[in-house]
Scaffold this active site. Structure first.
Site, PDB file in Angstrom:
ATOM      1  N   HIS A  79      -0.834  -4.936  -6.817  1.00  0.00           N
ATOM      2  CA  HIS A  79      -1.032  -3.853  -6.654  1.00  0.00           C
ATOM      3  C   HIS A  79      -1.910  -2.946  -7.705  1.00  0.00           C
ATOM      4  O   HIS A  79      -2.200  -1.895  -7.308  1.00  0.00           O
ATOM      5  CB  HIS A  79       0.203  -2.917  -6.537  1.00  0.00           C
ATOM      6  CG  HIS A  79       1.102  -2.970  -7.938  1.00  0.00           C
ATOM      7  ND1 HIS A  79       1.700  -3.553  -8.585  1.00  0.00           N
ATOM      8  CD2 HIS A  79       0.784  -1.668  -8.743  1.00  0.00           C
ATOM      9  CE1 HIS A  79       2.127  -3.375  -9.491  1.00  0.00           C
ATOM     10  NE2 HIS A  79       1.506  -2.009 -10.002  1.00  0.00           N
ATOM     11  N   ASP A 123       3.196 -10.234  -5.892  1.00  0.00           N
ATOM     12  CA  ASP A 123       2.300  -9.362  -6.394  1.00  0.00           C
ATOM     13  C   ASP A 123       1.871  -9.902  -7.569  1.00  0.00           C
ATOM     14  O   ASP A 123       2.262  -9.593  -8.843  1.00  0.00           O
ATOM     15  CB  ASP A 123       3.418  -7.977  -7.020  1.00  0.00           C
ATOM     16  CG  ASP A 123       2.716  -6.714  -7.452  1.00  0.00           C
ATOM     17  OD1 ASP A 123       1.417  -6.767  -7.416  1.00  0.00           O
ATOM     18  OD2 ASP A 123       3.303  -5.932  -8.137  1.00  0.00           O
ATOM     19  N   GLY A 211       1.572   2.124 -16.430  1.00  0.00           N
ATOM     20  CA  GLY A 211       0.465   1.716 -17.417  1.00  0.00           C
ATOM     21  C   GLY A 211       0.578   0.211 -17.659  1.00  0.00           C
ATOM     22  O   GLY A 211      -0.177  -0.183 -18.277  1.00  0.00           O
TER      23      GLY A 211
END
Length: 264
Positions: A79, A123, A211
């Site tokens: 992602h 992912d 982050g």
């Protein structure tokens, strides 16, 4: 910012980034599903990593973390890079201080997103670099036996709920949370067999956050060497009680990762 949308992936777009390792008195930051840059030099309740302690951890310019799978290949979250320009990522390595003059910065040349990635599970992604970063690499777990116990996490993501990003790499340890317990929090949003859960379940207080996406979750193996067990993926908020952090289960995809890396 909405509270508890379906999937809160832990990426930002700009600014220096940090790990949410907050004290039990602090509520940790909500992970944004879309970019939410908040640059800052402040650390709240975290432990600063020593220079050279985790030399395999790198920062990606879109606001994510990653680990050196090879000196010229970064393993990160799908992602983070899905839809990115293959040559548009700058990877920073070799430092805990993102503003250090010793930072090594290298551009990307290729991106490979996990086959079949659709935003739920799978992912992981690889980023090929234009030249090697001469730092130690992080081997990946090929066996699920490493999927339990206590794990190390580190990154430059947000430091508290709605929080700010960090200049210095922070670190923490988080315990494993079993699938059955994790599913009580997330139901069918969790993909057992493809994702691992961690966190201080009843008290919260330690977690990754916005982050930190793409960064490694790792531990020592029998030889005392670090092995990557997970990739920071998503969660409802960050470090909230009863809301574990969710990581891509690396051992499940080890064969696919190795094959993809050999073809980059």
């Amino acid at each position: 910012m909405k509270t508890k949308p379906r999937r809160l992936q832990r990426a930002v777009t700009l600014g220096v980034i940090a790990l949410a390792t907050v004290s039990l008195q602090s509520v940790a930051a909500q992970a944004a599903p879309h970019p939410d840059p908040n640059p800052s030099n402040r650390i709240v309740g975290g432990t600063r990593a020593e220079q050279g302690e985790f030399p395999f951890i790198v920062r990606l310019s879109m606001g994510c973390g990653g680990a050196l799978y090879a000196k010229d290949i970064v393993l990160t979250a799908a992602h983070c890079v899905d839809g990115s320009d293959a040559t548009g990522i700058t990877v920073t390595g070799a430092v805990v201080d993102l503003e250090s003059p010793d930072a090594i910065k290298v551009k990307s040349t290729k991106i490979l997103v996990a086959p079949g990635y659709d935003g739920k599970g799978k992912d992981w992604a690889l980023v090929k670099l234009e030249k090697p970063i001469d730092q130690p690499t992080l081997k990946i777990a090929k066996d699920p036996k490493y999927n339990e116990g206590e794990f190390d996490i580190a990154g430059w993501g947000a430091d508290k709920e709605g929080g700010q990003q960090q200049r210095y790499l922070l670190k923490a340890k988080v315990p494993f949370v079993d699938d059955a317990t994790c599913q009580k929090a997330y139901g069918d949003r969790l993909t057992p067999g493809e994702e691992i859960c961690t966190g201080k379940l009843h008290v919260g207080g330690v977690d990754t956050c916005q982050g930190d996406s793409g960064g490694p979750m790792f531990r020592r193996d029998e030889a005392g060497e670090y092995v990557q067990v997970g990739i920071v993926s998503w969660g409802d908020g960050c470090a909230r009680p009863e809301s574990p952090g969710i990581y891509t289960e690396v051992s499940t995809f080890a064969g696919d990762i190795e094959k993809a890396a050999s073809e980059l």
